[in-house]
Write an enzyme that holds these catalytic residues in place. Sequence first.
Site, PDB file in Angstrom:
ATOM      1  N   GLY A 134       0.798  -1.219   0.000  1.00  0.00           N
ATOM      2  CA  GLY A 134       0.000   0.000   0.000  1.00  0.00           C
ATOM      3  C   GLY A 134       0.831   1.269   0.000  1.00  0.00           C
ATOM      4  O   GLY A 134       2.036   1.268   0.251  1.00  0.00           O
ATOM      5  N   LEU A 143       0.794   3.820   2.102  1.00  0.00           N
ATOM      6  CA  LEU A 143       1.370   4.167   3.396  1.00  0.00           C
ATOM      7  C   LEU A 143       2.514   3.236   3.787  1.00  0.00           C
ATOM      8  O   LEU A 143       3.552   3.683   4.279  1.00  0.00           O
ATOM      9  CB  LEU A 143       0.293   4.134   4.480  1.00  0.00           C
ATOM     10  N   ASP A 183      -1.654 -12.332   8.705  1.00  0.00           N
ATOM     11  CA  ASP A 183      -3.095 -12.066   8.702  1.00  0.00           C
ATOM     12  C   ASP A 183      -3.421 -11.317   9.992  1.00  0.00           C
ATOM     13  O   ASP A 183      -3.388 -11.894  11.081  1.00  0.00           O
ATOM     14  CB  ASP A 183      -3.871 -13.380   8.630  1.00  0.00           C
ATOM     15  N   ILE A 184      -3.704 -10.023   9.879  1.00  0.00           N
ATOM     16  CA  ILE A 184      -3.891  -9.215  11.083  1.00  0.00           C
ATOM     17  C   ILE A 184      -5.192  -9.539  11.815  1.00  0.00           C
ATOM     18  O   ILE A 184      -5.394  -9.069  12.942  1.00  0.00           O
ATOM     19  CB  ILE A 184      -3.830  -7.707  10.772  1.00  0.00           C
ATOM     20  N   TYR A 220      -8.728  -2.439   4.515  1.00  0.00           N
ATOM     21  CA  TYR A 220      -9.657  -2.412   3.383  1.00  0.00           C
ATOM     22  C   TYR A 220      -9.884  -0.955   2.998  1.00  0.00           C
ATOM     23  O   TYR A 220     -10.343  -0.155   3.812  1.00  0.00           O
ATOM     24  CB  TYR A 220     -10.973  -3.063   3.803  1.00  0.00           C
ATOM     25  N   ASP A 269     -11.322  10.572   7.498  1.00  0.00           N
ATOM     26  CA  ASP A 269     -12.300  11.661   7.589  1.00  0.00           C
ATOM     27  C   ASP A 269     -13.717  11.170   7.342  1.00  0.00           C
ATOM     28  O   ASP A 269     -14.690  11.880   7.647  1.00  0.00           O
ATOM     29  CB  ASP A 269     -11.950  12.778   6.600  1.00  0.00           C
ATOM     30  N   TYR A 317     -17.519   1.734   5.127  1.00  0.00           N
ATOM     31  CA  TYR A 317     -16.098   1.973   5.373  1.00  0.00           C
ATOM     32  C   TYR A 317     -15.911   2.896   6.575  1.00  0.00           C
ATOM     33  O   TYR A 317     -15.095   2.620   7.463  1.00  0.00           O
ATOM     34  CB  TYR A 317     -15.452   2.579   4.126  1.00  0.00           C
ATOM     35  N   LYS A 333     -14.100   2.096  10.397  1.00  0.00           N
ATOM     36  CA  LYS A 333     -13.023   2.882  11.001  1.00  0.00           C
ATOM     37  C   LYS A 333     -13.457   3.456  12.356  1.00  0.00           C
ATOM     38  O   LYS A 333     -12.659   3.512  13.302  1.00  0.00           O
ATOM     39  CB  LYS A 333     -12.608   4.012  10.056  1.00  0.00           C
TER      40      LYS A 333
END
Length: 723
Positions: free
Chosen positions: A455, A457, A481-482, A506, A547, A570, A574
Amino acid sequence: MFLSADNKPEIWGGIECTINRVNDTWLDQSEMCGLYRRENDLEAIAALGIKTLRFPVLWEYHQPEIDCDIDFSWAEKQLDKLKSLDITPIVGLIHHGSGPSFTNLLDDSFPEKLAAYADKVAKQFPWVKYYTPVNEPFTTARFSGLYGLWYPHKKNDVSCIKMLLNQLKGTILSMQAIRAINPDAKLIQTEDLGKTYSTELLSYQAKFENQRRWLTYDILCGKMKEDHPLWKYFMRLGITKETLQFFIDNVMPPDIIGSNYYVTSERYLDENMDLYPERSHGGNSLHNYADVESIRVKHSHPHGFKILIKEMWNRYKIPIAVTEAHLHCAREEQLKWFKEIYDYSIELKAENINIIAVTTWSLFGAYGWNKLLTTYPCEYERGAFDVSSGNVRPTAMAGLIRTLIEKGNFESRVISRPGWWKSELRYFSELKKPLKALDRIAHCGQPILIIGKSGTLGKAFAKICDSRSFPYILLNRQDLDIANYEQIDQAITQYDPWVIINAAGYVRVDDAEMDEEKCFRENTTGSKLLAKACNVHNIKFLTFSSDLIFDGNKTTPYFESDELNPLNVYGRSKAVAEKLVLKEHPSSLVIRTSAFFSPWDQHNFVHQLLNDLGAGKKFYASDHITISPTYVPHLVNACLDLLIDNEKGIWHITNNEEITWYEFARLAAGYAGLELSGINKLESQNLPALRPLYSALQSERGILLPPLHTALMEYFEEEMVTM
């Protein structure tokens, strides 16, 4: 005097307080950092254990007009508080200034006017013992009289030397006035601890620079006589013997020499200008040459802090304090720089060199030194405290200072490797070469475990950890696998990290509407289990939010304390993740951010914009959704700094701009020099996932990133480098 209990150098504090003038614009550091407004700054300093503080009672602030009644109420309140806190002030009267508007550094009456102000200060505060009437007079004379950067903007040797002599005469007259009131008053005279090195061809210029670097102390100590190597130089400039006789008749040696040392203090001159950046090019009437930081050039001249301090001691045999020691850079490099200067000072003291203190500069940071205090906007650099939010937040530097004062030593995983100024990559000759991959596993110290190898980041964290010499391990979904606690636990046991950075998850906002289970598994369950494991193993955890946890009903930026109300799957994943992470591991760091753009991958708005416009295609962007763009390199560096500062909780980190996608597209295209006619407003997207119409973010905890225009300039500079 000024010795810690174990006979090590004391640690002093300093406040960057410059009031300098550029044309008719005044820049007041104390105003910009909020020193005049906050009530408890001095208590925060006292909490570090600091017992001596360089403190401003500046002429320009207190006497802006020649015939005004001076209001000392602010200074009186602060100095009285210092007394109650058992902190000794070193009072400064001018700090890189040219005086109030009724005078300037070329005014023949400048010295007498300054002395008249010093007299008023001494009468108001007769108990104050230590003074620096003029900070760095030769440095100020160079910037105002030789380089033309500060008022009165002259660019010749005559003006430079006249400005220096006016400041030194003002120093002498001021100390005479002060001692008439307090006979025990002491002069602590500061100046840049600099030296110049060169190629053989330019050795004559280096010799001249190295004679000139002593002028402040030579003149105050009565050494400017006919046998001085620069006497004839002064005569050629039209400086009269009568002018110099004043300094012979009124010798004023400092009681303490204040040496200010920066990575830029030592210079190297080279006629091979093509080897160096254009900004370094200059010269004299004989040769053109580059003038660069000595530390960035491979040369054989003996150099460095210890060499310079020994030269200072051998020349004057006057007690020395390092009155400024600071580096504007990543947080761990700030720690390394100060710790190195402190350790060197201990070594020098063991060699019977009377070095009495090292000063952390600046406690509250500084504004605009990246542009030498010449223009707005001013970039903020943090010190022992971060005051960008208006409040005082201790950084890792505060912890370093407190620990050194309490224990005399400081150990940390983040300073275990040498600073960049000792790296082979620091040299100009190496900068154009591709960076070699670092043997990260072999680095000393525990690594950072970064999850999110593929990714934006994750890649950015790896790249910046390389540049900042942090050992790290970068894993992808196949490696870990987190959402599987056993795998997380095994990874921690295997790699022994001091922090886990969760840059995975995701990210397909619209797909999440039809794939809620997977979205929550990766964003919520994974984050929760990582936090739980980090808490069990007592290691730090950093994860990211969005955000999109807000509903957009505000018309002003969202802060960390605002209520959450996500509009889509999504955003809900979060929002729930934030709550669970902080429940499982309250010391976690949760970063809310928005609208990434990065020079290091192609999956971002700006890259797509440039590709489409460059190919002659039309580009569409929404004009009714307001966001806060975030430059990924700035974001990653700020996150690492917060980890080093041992911060926790929720932080908003963006480049502090409220802007629609359409406005952002036009702004970025403008910086790229592209035609704006190809950018069109997107009236309706009809996307599966609802978005808040307004989701700009700002922080009430600290403004960590530069403004958007700075981010875009750096983006395109980096793009040019990587092309």
